[in-house]
Write an enzyme that holds these catalytic residues in place. Structure first.
Site, mmCIF file in Angstrom:
data_model
loop_
_atom_site.group_PDB
_atom_site.id
_atom_site.type_symbol
_atom_site.label_atom_id
_atom_site.label_comp_id
_atom_site.label_asym_id
_atom_site.label_seq_id
_atom_site.Cartn_x
_atom_site.Cartn_y
_atom_site.Cartn_z
ATOM 1 N N ASP A 162 0.755 -1.252 0.000
ATOM 2 C CA ASP A 162 0.000 0.000 0.000
ATOM 3 C C ASP A 162 0.797 1.321 0.000
ATOM 4 O OD1 ASP A 162 -1.541 -2.182 0.481
ATOM 5 O OD2 ASP A 162 -2.501 -1.414 2.275
ATOM 6 N N GLU A 191 2.854 -8.849 11.947
ATOM 7 C CA GLU A 191 2.604 -8.516 10.533
ATOM 8 C C GLU A 191 3.906 -8.092 9.851
ATOM 9 O OE1 GLU A 191 -0.239 -5.373 10.306
ATOM 10 O OE2 GLU A 191 -0.614 -5.623 8.150
HETATM 11 C C1 9WN Z 1 -5.823 -2.655 2.749
HETATM 12 C C2 9WN Z 1 -4.625 -7.677 4.769
HETATM 13 C C3 9WN Z 1 -4.044 -6.563 3.926
HETATM 14 C C4 9WN Z 1 -2.904 -7.043 3.017
HETATM 15 C C5 9WN Z 1 -2.134 -5.896 2.386
HETATM 16 C C6 9WN Z 1 -1.716 -4.931 3.488
HETATM 17 C C7 9WN Z 1 -2.928 -4.458 4.278
HETATM 18 C C8 9WN Z 1 -5.054 -3.235 3.935
HETATM 19 C C9 9WN Z 1 -4.918 -2.182 5.012
HETATM 20 O O1 9WN Z 1 -3.586 -5.571 4.842
HETATM 21 O O2 9WN Z 1 -3.793 -3.705 3.441
HETATM 22 O O3 9WN Z 1 -6.085 -3.633 1.797
HETATM 23 O O4 9WN Z 1 -5.918 -1.889 5.658
HETATM 24 O O5 9WN Z 1 -3.843 -1.645 5.217
HETATM 25 O O6 9WN Z 1 -1.014 -3.860 2.965
HETATM 26 O O7 9WN Z 1 -1.018 -6.385 1.703
HETATM 27 O O8 9WN Z 1 -3.426 -7.839 2.005
HETATM 28 O O9 9WN Z 1 -3.606 -8.327 5.454
#
Ligand code: 9WN
Length: 439
Positions: free
Chosen positions: A174, A406
């Site tokens: 992101d 994470e």
């Molecule tokens: C938005 C779920 C997801 C991962 C992504 C990570 C994060 C979400 C967020 O979490 O993204 O989709 O709210 O930040 O960047 O890679 O799939 O774990």
């Protein structure tokens, strides 16, 4: 060498985390921060599950496929109807305004890095009940083919063999600094209205900034206004990027789709054409000879973005680089001034040499288990077994020391973001398998 007992305890703990995060037929990425089903998370999760419960691994994938849109897109989130406090939730996305959204499940209106078909192959390979696994392949193949056709039909209007993304969330990385300039250029025509939930769960300095969230939410509002019409979005938005990581995962997945097609005796001629096109395009349009690096192509501003981050090395995973380029990438990954800090934990998600490098903030420097896993597979592809083993060992040691976080501080190993994070658990199960075989 890591103690066998410690490995077994770690594996058992990982299994418990996956069970705790189990929603029935899908797994949430983390207990509070991510309460729904995410696309590439489920692919990584299915790989771990396949080592101890192959039926559940297949279910994980089938659950994601329920969210498929009529144009073939697999959404980045399939919403869990029992959870209401997530931003942006189903009401915010309001995907029912698009005639192509699925009717019986709620989803987001964008996709995510396509490693799903690769995961399907792994689930098949790891299965013991091959009859059941063949039935599974038969069931998913047509849907996966539609999914891959989506990229060539709707995300590659010029037929270049490269898919573009329309939102940083689609990349999965992101707030990577790769897109800072592009996001900077997006001028908000209105102020997006939303309330962040993430920073009430995780310290704000570990998450994207409010300025970035404004842009993320603004883009979703733009898509909603466009009723998710992709031609309109391509025309109006200035975030249209062909990322190296996304396309390498797509390529690796296409190779697996070809393999599945062969196993099932299906016609694979169209898949072969997709593979050929993407291979050429990655090594021409996304390669920069001057810097000796791969990059992301910014279609709206017609330029290649070169930034030294972990995504650059994804051609190793796809097996798309020459051995000369692979050798140079391997050296960069091992470099103590770039990705592998002395007395620390590899691999940084952004090179320590980049001005944006940050030890704690999300995709701007910390170590992630999934990108380490991709690089381990990539190093293996090119015969760098010693380096792959070393990275496997370091990744397991990091989780042994700090838990299934994470992401992690590359200097101290401290865990950040969500704890009990599902893909950290599932990929560590896969890495323990690999490590135990090689010892
Ligand atoms: C938005 C779920 C997801 C991962 C992504 C990570 C994060 C979400 C967020 O979490 O993204 O989709 O709210 O930040 O960047 O890679 O799939 O774990």
């Amino acid at each position: 060498m890591i103690d066998k007992g410690a490995l077994e305890t770690l594996r058992n703990r990982a299994i418990v985390i996956l069970k705790e995060n189990d929603l029935g037929s899908s797994t949430k990425p983390a207990p509070h921060l991510y309460p729904h089903q995410w696309n590439w998370d489920s692919a990584f999760i299915a790989i771990g599950l396949s080592h101890f419960d192959e039926e559940r691994a297949q279910k994980e994938i089938l659950s994601l496929l329920r969210g498929q849109w009529s144009n073939g897109m697999l959404p980045h989130i399939v919403f869990n109807p029992h959870c209401v406090d997530y931003h942006p939730g189903p009401a915010f996305w309001d995907c029912s305004i698009s005639p192509g959204s699925p009717k019986d499940v709620q989803t987001s209106g964008i996709t995510q890095s396509p490693i799903l078909t690769f995961a399907v192959c792994q689930v098949f390979e790891n299965s013991k009940d091959k009859k059941r696994a063949m039935e599974f392949l038969n069931r998913v193949f047509p849907k996966l083919k539609e999914y891959h056709r989506f990229f060539f039909t709707h995300r590659d209007p010029k037929g270049e063999g490269l898919a573009h993304i329309i939102h940083p969330w689609e990349s999965g990385l992101d707030n990577s600094p790769r897109w800072d300039e592009v996001l900077e250029h997006i001028k908000l025509k209105w102020t997006p209205k939303y309330k962040r939930v993430d920073t009430s769960i995780v310290p704000a300095n570990q998450r994207p900034t409010d300025k970035e969230y404004d842009k993320y939410t603004y883009l979703v509002e733009l898509f909603r206004k466009a009723k998710y019409n992709l031609d309109y979005i391509r025309d109006k938005s200035s975030f249209i990027i062909q990322p190296i990581l996304f396309n390498c995962l797509m390529y690796a997945s296409l190779r697996c789709l070809e393999q599945i097609g062969n196993t099932l005796g299906e016609d694979i001629s169209e898949i072969k054409q997709w593979i050929l096109k993407t291979d050429n395009a990655i090594n021409t349009k996304l390669w920069d000879e001057d810097s000796g690096m791969y990059g992301d192509y910014d279609l709206a501003n017609d330029r290649l973005i070169i930034k030294n981050t972990i995504a650059n090395f994804s051609p190793l995973f796809a097996g798309l680089s020459s051995s000369r380029v692979a050798a140079s990438m391997k050296r960069t990954l091992m470099s103590p001034t770039k990705y592998w800090p002395d007395n620390g934990y590899p691999l940084c998600s952004v090179s320590m040499s980049e001005p944006e490098f940050n030890l704690v903030r999300y995709w701007r420097g910390p170590v992630w288990v999934n990108t380490n896993w991709l690089m381990i597979k990539g190093l293996e592809n090119y015969g760098y077994h010693r380096e792959a083993d070393n990275l496997t060992k370091k990744t397991i040691e990091l989780v042994l020391k700090s838990g299934f976080y994470e992401y992690f501080n590359p200097y101290t190993g401290e865990g950040y973001g969500a704890s009990n994070f599902s893909w950290s658990a599932s990929l560590v199960i896969d890495l323990i398998e690999l490590y135990s075989k090689n010892e």
